[in-house]
Design an enzyme around this catalytic site. Structure first.
Site, short mmCIF file in Angstrom:
data_model
loop_
_atom_site.label_atom_id
_atom_site.label_comp_id
_atom_site.label_asym_id
_atom_site.label_seq_id
_atom_site.Cartn_x
_atom_site.Cartn_y
_atom_site.Cartn_z
N TYR A 256 0.87 -1.17 0.00
CA TYR A 256 0.00 0.00 0.00
C TYR A 256 0.91 1.22 0.00
CZ TYR A 256 -4.11 -2.90 1.09
OH TYR A 256 -5.13 -3.81 1.04
C1 LIG Z 1 -7.66 -2.26 -6.50
C2 LIG Z 1 -6.51 -2.82 -5.69
C3 LIG Z 1 -6.72 -3.92 -4.89
C4 LIG Z 1 -5.67 -4.47 -4.15
N1 LIG Z 1 -5.90 -5.55 -3.34
C5 LIG Z 1 -4.89 -6.09 -2.63
C6 LIG Z 1 -5.08 -7.23 -1.80
O1 LIG Z 1 -6.19 -7.77 -1.69
N2 LIG Z 1 -4.03 -7.73 -1.12
C7 LIG Z 1 -2.78 -7.17 -1.22
O2 LIG Z 1 -1.85 -7.66 -0.57
N3 LIG Z 1 -2.57 -6.08 -1.99
C8 LIG Z 1 -3.58 -5.54 -2.68
N4 LIG Z 1 -3.35 -4.44 -3.47
C9 LIG Z 1 -2.00 -3.85 -3.52
C10 LIG Z 1 -1.16 -4.58 -4.55
O3 LIG Z 1 -0.72 -5.82 -4.01
C11 LIG Z 1 0.07 -3.74 -4.90
O4 LIG Z 1 -0.33 -2.52 -5.44
C12 LIG Z 1 0.99 -4.49 -5.88
O5 LIG Z 1 2.28 -3.94 -5.81
C13 LIG Z 1 0.47 -4.40 -7.28
O6 LIG Z 1 1.18 -5.24 -8.13
P1 LIG Z 1 1.17 -4.90 -9.70
O7 LIG Z 1 2.05 -5.86 -10.38
O8 LIG Z 1 -0.24 -4.78 -10.16
O9 LIG Z 1 1.77 -3.44 -9.67
P2 LIG Z 1 2.89 -2.66 -10.48
O10 LIG Z 1 2.45 -1.25 -10.40
O11 LIG Z 1 3.12 -3.25 -11.82
O12 LIG Z 1 4.19 -2.90 -9.61
C14 LIG Z 1 4.29 -2.54 -8.25
C15 LIG Z 1 5.76 -2.40 -7.85
O13 LIG Z 1 6.46 -3.62 -8.09
C16 LIG Z 1 7.46 -3.46 -9.09
N5 LIG Z 1 7.40 -4.61 -9.99
C17 LIG Z 1 6.35 -4.97 -10.76
N6 LIG Z 1 6.63 -6.08 -11.43
C18 LIG Z 1 7.87 -6.46 -11.09
C19 LIG Z 1 8.71 -7.54 -11.46
N7 LIG Z 1 8.29 -8.45 -12.34
N8 LIG Z 1 9.95 -7.61 -10.93
C20 LIG Z 1 10.37 -6.67 -10.05
N9 LIG Z 1 9.62 -5.62 -9.65
C21 LIG Z 1 8.38 -5.52 -10.16
C22 LIG Z 1 7.10 -2.16 -9.78
O14 LIG Z 1 8.22 -1.56 -10.37
C23 LIG Z 1 6.51 -1.35 -8.66
O15 LIG Z 1 7.54 -0.82 -7.86
C24 LIG Z 1 -4.39 -3.87 -4.22
C25 LIG Z 1 -4.18 -2.77 -5.05
C26 LIG Z 1 -5.22 -2.24 -5.78
C27 LIG Z 1 -4.99 -1.03 -6.65
#
Ligand SMILES: Cc1cc2nc3c(=O)[nH]c(=O)nc-3n(C[C@H](O)[C@H](O)[C@H](O)COP(=O)(O)OP(=O)(O)OC[C@H]3O[C@@H](n4cnc5c(N)ncnc54)[C@H](O)[C@@H]3O)c2cc1C
Ligand SMILES: *[C@@H]1O[C@H](CO)[C@@H](O)[C@H](O)[C@H]1NC(C)=O
Ligand SMILES: *[C@@H]1O[C@H](CO)[C@@H](O)[C@H](O)[C@H]1NC(C)=O
Ligand SMILES: *[C@@H]1O[C@H](CO)[C@@H](O)[C@H](O)[C@H]1NC(C)=O
Ligand SMILES: *[C@@H]1O[C@H](CO)[C@@H](O)[C@H](O)[C@H]1NC(C)=O
Ligand SMILES: *[C@@H]1O[C@H](CO)[C@@H](O)[C@H](O)[C@H]1NC(C)=O
Ligand SMILES: *[C@@H]1O[C@H](CO)[C@@H](O)[C@H](O)[C@H]1NC(C)=O
Ligand SMILES: *[C@@H]1O[C@H](CO)[C@@H](O)[C@H](O)[C@H]1NC(C)=O
Ligand SMILES: *[C@@H]1O[C@H](CO)[C@@H](O)[C@H](O)[C@H]1NC(C)=O
Ligand SMILES: *[C@@H]1O[C@H](CO)[C@@H](O)[C@H](O)[C@H]1NC(C)=O
Ligand SMILES: *[C@@H]1O[C@H](CO)[C@@H](O)[C@H](O)[C@H]1NC(C)=O
Length: 535
Positions: free
Chosen positions: A478
């Site tokens: 978060y």
């Molecule tokens: C609507 C919503 C619901 C959510 N619900 C939950 C929940 O139920 N439980 C929970 O724990 N969290 C929840 N989250 C939070 C979520 O886990 C984080 O926002 C998570 O980081 C998102 O992952 P992403 O790959 O979609 O994000 P991205 O924006 O793609 O990445 C997030 C971070 O990780 C890095 N990253 C991405 N991919 C890689 C990779 N392959 N290797 C290295 N670094 C990488 C990015 O550079 C960035 O710093 C929620 C978020 C939202 C917006």
């Protein structure tokens, strides 16, 4: 598993090539794009997956997984290039050329970062968008799966459900969250009180490091493998894929939601929940969502406390348990619905439940979530007194509280038993529940977003005396840039350790040691990446 296969010999070969090209000083006028094409070979031409700002698909590729429309304004900095790799070799080439040409990399999997760090940077940058690397391979017999970072939670769930209705993975409710970011930061969901966080169920990974090496658990070593499971994305390299342990669930689970307004004693019930929910059996997931609504009785403004739960078992077992532990809530059979585990993901996530296809829709935007938002998190270790909740309600009654929400998620269960040093995620025993505060607004209101942002900062400041202290802990997934900055203008180590200790407490020190070993020049960085020593 073809797409995941890289023999060690070919990866060593690649490193040799890498160093060779590095040493051979390239022509002075070589551009980043020239570099990329030099790095690829005929069978894996990278040029087909490179989008420059001139390309007509550039904006749609960029927009595709922007979840927070706070970061779609014309003044939001845009990447010079987006690469959507098809192979690890494309990632290797992008890392090599970005280093050579002084560009920063932002890696994006699902694009759900609360502060947009996977696709926004103040310095010239390239996005490595994992959208094409999203295979999911389920091995039912051994109860394991290999899942690539670009897959979203929904795709993993769909593929599991396609093979078994008694296997599951302990992850979250929002199907469009990316595996890459989710597993990098911890990952909680309906099963975390029984099976722990998603990272507690990761058993191997494939990562491309700053030197372009493709590493697995064995070759990266236990320190780096520890760090990538919860130390936050974007600090240690690019994770291509993860091997996860699947877990067993009964064929029937039960969910319920009970709504109570202030007039229906919501304050007393919320207060009581704090002592009940963390001690429920680990088969329960229990949460409360607090919002401001107009009462259906008289149309007057009130607070709605929505108590929701899922239970790994049937109604017959659930109802007597709740009547014994939490009689004040008044749960009856009629409030409960039995379903399969995968249906409970749809139900608890408020998703359309006609078919499972919604899980494959990577662009699904829940109408319940505001397009633009700012969120913050807290951990609660002692019950908050009723008077504390009164103050929360009065802030929700302010104008900016109209589309806001505050959610409580009960801890306890196995979370109390996993040591806080097992992974970088430290918030284990001693926490009653987690809070997430969310301020939301329409995209058209981005221009007045400061109003909402200052509202949530006031709320957070008010909550300070009721939540964890020294440090006031926060959940890395978060992400909240308010709790410390480490941007280009300020790489102060002392400052990084402010947010570092809030997210990781003492695990921050080990994360810094790992970072110093694997990326001492701090190539993989962003506003809240782990800094190497003395950087
Ligand atoms: C609507 C919503 C619901 C959510 N619900 C939950 C929940 O139920 N439980 C929970 O724990 N969290 C929840 N989250 C939070 C979520 O886990 C984080 O926002 C998570 O980081 C998102 O992952 P992403 O790959 O979609 O994000 P991205 O924006 O793609 O990445 C997030 C971070 O990780 C890095 N990253 C991405 N991919 C890689 C990779 N392959 N290797 C290295 N670094 C990488 C990015 O550079 C960035 O710093 C929620 C978020 C939202 C917006
Ligand atoms: C070209 O790249 C592909 C994909 O990584 C790889 O399988 C192949 O071995 C490479 N060929 C050469 C000649 O390097
Ligand atoms: C845009 O980039 C893609 C991927 O590299 C490429 O296939 C396409 O031809 C480009 N389109 C234009 C109009 O340049
Ligand atoms: C974009 O197009 C313009 C004009 O066609 C050209 O001058 C410029 O070099 C191009 N930029 C890139 C990054 O390809
Ligand atoms: C990308 O999003 C922005 C903001 O919502 C919008 O103005 C723009 O038109 C979008 N572009 C595409 C191609 O969807
Ligand atoms: C599994 O997926 C296949 C291919 O998409 C589909 O035809 C089949 O109906 C699915 N089976 C189940 C049980 O969902
Ligand atoms: C509880 O309230 C929410 C928000 O108003 C509503 O969507 C939901 O249907 C209600 N559920 C029950 C069981 O009353
Ligand atoms: C609220 O609680 C009081 C006792 O604490 C009880 O007397 C009253 O009936 C409750 N009201 C409702 C609407 O449940
Ligand atoms: C609640 O009522 C107010 C004024 O009566 C109205 O402006 C607002 O739109 C209503 N909100 C909802 C969610 O119905
Ligand atoms: C599916 O959704 C409908 C409408 O919201 C609801 O009535 C039904 O109970 C749901 N089914 C399951 C299995 O959750
Ligand atoms: C950098 O951090 C230091 C220490 O917290 C602070 O005093 C300074 O104002 C910051 N500088 C910038 C440019 O943010």
């Amino acid at each position: 598993m073809k797409s995941l296969h890289f023999s060690m010999s070919s990866s060593f070969l690649y490193v040799a090539l890498f160093l060779l090209l590095w040493a051979a000083s390239a022509q002075a006028d070589e551009t980043f794009l020239d570099c990329l094409s030099l790095q690829s070979n005929d069978s894996s031409s990278i040029s087909k997956v490179v989008f420059t700002q001139n390309n007509s698909s550039y904006s749609s590729v960029l927009n595709a997984t922007v979840r927070n429309f706070r970061f779609t304004t014309p003044s939001t900095p845009k990447p010079l290039v987006i690469v959507t790799p098809l192979h690890a070799s494309h990632i290797q080439a992008t890392i090599y050329c970005s280093r050579k040409h002084g560009l920063q990399i932002r890696t994006r999997s699902g694009g759900h970062d609360f502060e947009g760090l996977s696709y926004v940077s103040e310095v010239p940058f390239v996005i490595v968008d994992m959208v094409n690397l999203r295979s999911v391979d389920i091995d039912v017999e051994n109860k394991v799966a290999w899942v690539q970072s670009g897959a979203v939670l929904g795709e993993l769930y769909y593929n599991i459900a396609n093979k078994s209705n008694t296997l599951a993975f302990p992850a979250g409710l929002c199907p469009t969250v990316g595996i890459g970011g989710y597993l990098s930061g911890g990952g909680y969901g309906l099963l975390f009180r029984k099976y722990g966080l998603a990272i507690d169920n990761v058993i191997d990974a494939q990562l491309v490091d700053v030197n372009g090496r493709v590493l697995d658990r064995k070759s990266m070593g236990e320190d780096l493998f520890w760090a990538i499971r919860g130390g936050g994305g974007g600090s240690f390299g690019i994770v291509v894929a993860w091997k996860v342990q699947l877990v067993s669930v009964p064929s029937i689970v039960t969910v319920f939601t009970i709504n109570k307004t202030l007039e229906q004693n919501a304050t007393k019930l919320v207060h009581r929940w704090q002592s009940v929910a963390p001690k429920l059996p680990e088969e329960f997931y229990s949460g409360i969502t607090l919002t401001r609504v107009n009462s259906s009785e008289d149309g007057k403004r009130t607070i709605l406390a929505s108590f929701h739960a899922s239970f790994l078992g049937g109604i017959d077992e659930l109802v007597p348990l709740m009547q014994e532990r939490f009689p004040e809530l008044g749960l009856v059979r009629e409030d409960c619905i039995e379903m399969s585990w995968i249906e409970s993901i749809l139900s608890m996530g408020n998703l359309p439940n006609e078919t499972l296809n919604i899980l494959l829709d990577r662009t699904y935007q829940s109408p319940l979530l505001s397009p633009s938002f700012k969120s913050k998190s807290d951990y609660v270790r002692r019950p908050i007194p009723e008077i504390g909740f009164q103050g929360m309600w009065s802030r929700l009654f302010e104008e900016e509280g109209a589309s806001a929400s505050i959610s409580f998620i009960a801890y306890g269960g196995i979370m109390d038993e996993i040591p806080s040093t097992a992974t970088p995620f430290p918030h284990r025993a001693g926490n009653l529940y987690k809070i997430v505060y969310n301020a939301g607004w329409q995209e058209e209101e981005n221009i007045i977003s400061e109003r909402y942002i200052s509202w949530i900062r006031r709320l957070y400041s008010y909550m300070g005396s009721f939540v964890s202290k020294s440090p006031r802990q926060a959940y890395i997934n978060y992400r909240d840039l308010d709790i410390g900055m480490n941007n280009e203008g300020n790489t102060s180590f002392a400052q990084a350790s402010i947010w570092g200790r809030k997210y990781f407490t003492n695990n921050f020190d080990r994360l810094v040691r790992v970072k110093t070993n694997v990326d001492p020049q701090n190539f993989f960085r962003h506003e809240q990446s782990i800094p190497p020593f003395f950087y």
